[in-house]
Write an enzyme that holds these catalytic residues in place. Structure first.
Site, PDB file in Angstrom:
ATOM      1  N   ARG A 169       1.050  -1.096  -0.251  1.00 43.08           N
ATOM      2  CA  ARG A 169      -0.214   0.230   0.173  1.00 43.08           C
ATOM      3  C   ARG A 169       0.938   1.048  -0.126  1.00 43.08           C
ATOM      4  O   ARG A 169       2.064   0.963   0.707  1.00 43.08           O
ATOM      5  CB  ARG A 169      -0.936   0.458   1.131  1.00 43.08           C
ATOM      6  N   LYS A 191      -2.190  -2.282   7.440  1.00 48.40           N
ATOM      7  CA  LYS A 191      -3.400  -1.553   8.680  1.00 48.40           C
ATOM      8  C   LYS A 191      -3.432  -1.947  10.501  1.00 48.40           C
ATOM      9  O   LYS A 191      -2.881  -3.260  10.833  1.00 48.40           O
ATOM     10  CB  LYS A 191      -4.388  -2.001   8.125  1.00 48.40           C
ATOM     11  N   HIS A 262      -2.840   2.887  -5.683  1.00 49.34           N
ATOM     12  CA  HIS A 262      -3.787   1.470  -5.355  1.00 49.34           C
ATOM     13  C   HIS A 262      -4.177   0.973  -6.400  1.00 49.34           C
ATOM     14  O   HIS A 262      -4.130  -0.480  -6.730  1.00 49.34           O
ATOM     15  CB  HIS A 262      -4.928   1.962  -4.479  1.00 49.34           C
ATOM     16  N   ARG A 265      -0.846  -1.637  -7.188  1.00 53.25           N
ATOM     17  CA  ARG A 265      -1.063  -2.677  -6.294  1.00 53.25           C
ATOM     18  C   ARG A 265      -2.272  -3.401  -6.970  1.00 53.25           C
ATOM     19  O   ARG A 265      -1.784  -4.816  -6.357  1.00 53.25           O
ATOM     20  CB  ARG A 265      -1.658  -2.165  -4.567  1.00 53.25           C
ATOM     21  N   HIS A 288      -3.611  -8.769   4.187  1.00 54.71           N
ATOM     22  CA  HIS A 288      -4.873  -8.853   4.213  1.00 54.71           C
ATOM     23  C   HIS A 288      -5.191  -9.085   5.694  1.00 54.71           C
ATOM     24  O   HIS A 288      -5.547 -10.783   5.585  1.00 54.71           O
ATOM     25  CB  HIS A 288      -5.750  -8.684   3.064  1.00 54.71           C
ATOM     26  N   TYR A 297      -9.379 -10.925  -6.135  1.00 58.70           N
ATOM     27  CA  TYR A 297      -8.323 -10.516  -7.431  1.00 58.70           C
ATOM     28  C   TYR A 297      -8.341 -12.574  -8.034  1.00 58.70           C
ATOM     29  O   TYR A 297      -7.337 -12.283  -9.265  1.00 58.70           O
ATOM     30  CB  TYR A 297      -6.553 -10.387  -7.014  1.00 58.70           C
TER      31      TYR A 297
END
Length: 324
Positions: A169, A191, A262, A265, A288, A297
């Site tokens: 990211r 995150k 993004h 990514r 994730h 994806y």
């Protein structure tokens, strides 16, 4: 610009978000915005104030007694206001639902200030799943070829290689320090301050070596030295990296619509999946928390599906002999 005064319970919640839940300052700002809007709207409705004057309403006097009076219907009314009058998209409204659920869960579960949580039954708007926008290999090659040769090009090339090879990211890239690299491994803080380690392939290692040998700008800040340093000698911001991506997009002649970090990514993730990466490995690489997020994806373009069906060995057309 005058700083908005917040009620203490809301300030306590925002501190909880960052210190205990590990949310980023960006997420904290988003939650603060959503709650401020909600309380202003609630005060306007309760006191029959013109909704067009909502930005002038102070919320710092709200008490826990007033919050206890909030019902599920009040929350629905707010969501209707966001949809109809503010024309918020489903994803924007979904974030507001998440904010409200998190806030009321905190004051009931952590602070024990509510007997009933009005947000328990608040439903999240259904969001249509969109396919990720990404570049194919030819487009990605043209994009990379668009990096103009100048003093900044080894740095910019290295950043783009990290995006395209590692799928990180933009905030993760900006937060990288020199100490994040140990041999061929990169420690990434994702995150929720979740740490993951990713392998640096030959492309990344070569790009990194070229950047280190390029006489890069000296760091002028304090604390850990960033891996990527701006021309001013400071740590990059998301906005500055986005400008670099936009500039390369234009200079390359690709001019792909809305190409952002993004989307790089997305490109990396899609290409890794097409190259045979299994979904669990891809989940770890991308950082994730849920494999469901990674599964976006696994899409295959319609043309590829058509190609697979056309090449099915049983796709044999026989001449009709009149029999059914």
């Amino acid at each position: 610009m005058q700083k908005i005064q917040l009620p203490k319970i809301m300030k306590d919640f925002l501190v909880y978000l960052t210190t205990i839940k590990g949310k980023s300052q960006r997420t904290r700002k988003e939650y603060e915005y959503d709650l401020t809007l909600f309380f202003r709207f609630h005060i306007a409705v309760q006191n029959d104030i013109d909704i067009t004057q909502i930005a002038k309403i102070n919320i710092d006097t709200i008490t826990i007694e007033e919050i206890r009076e909030i019902t599920l219907e009040d929350l629905y009314l707010f969501m209707e206001y966001c949809e109809v009058q503010r024309q918020n998209s489903a994803s924007a409204r979904a974030r507001k639902v998440a904010t409200l659920k998190s806030f009321f869960k905190y004051i009931k579960g952590k602070r024990r200030l509510l007997e009933e949580n009005p947000a328990d039954e608040l439903e999240t708007p259904k969001i249509a799943r969109r396919k990720p926008v990404y570049m194919n290999m030819d487009e990605a090659t043209q994009f990379i070829d668009g990096i103009q040769p100048n003093r900044a090009s080894p740095r910019n090339y290295c950043m783009m290689m990290f995006f395209l090879n590692l799928g990180i990211r933009v905030t993760e890239l900006c937060q990288l320090n020199k100490s994040s690299i140990q041999g061929r491994y990169l420690t990434v803080i994702g995150k929720g301050n979740k740490e993951r380690t990713v392998y640096l392939n030959d492309s990344c290692m070569q790009a990194l070596a070229d950047y280190e040998q390029s006489g890069k700008t000296a760091y002028k800040g304090e604390g850990n030295e960033p891996l990527f340093i701006s021309q001013k000698g400071t740590r990059f911001t998301r906005q500055t990296v986005a400008k670099i991506v936009k500039q390369i997009n234009n200079q390359s002649g690709l001019q792909k619509e809305r190409l952002t970090p993004h989307k790089l990514r997305h490109t990396s993730a899609t290409m890794m999946y097409k190259a045979g990466a299994d979904i669990r490995s891809l989940q770890h690489i991308l950082g994730h928390s849920s494999v469901a997020t990674t599964q976006i994806y696994t899409h295959i373009e319609d043309e590829e599906l058509q190609h697979v069906l056309e090449n099915n060995p049983f796709n044999i057309v026989r001449e009709s002999d009149g029999r059914l």
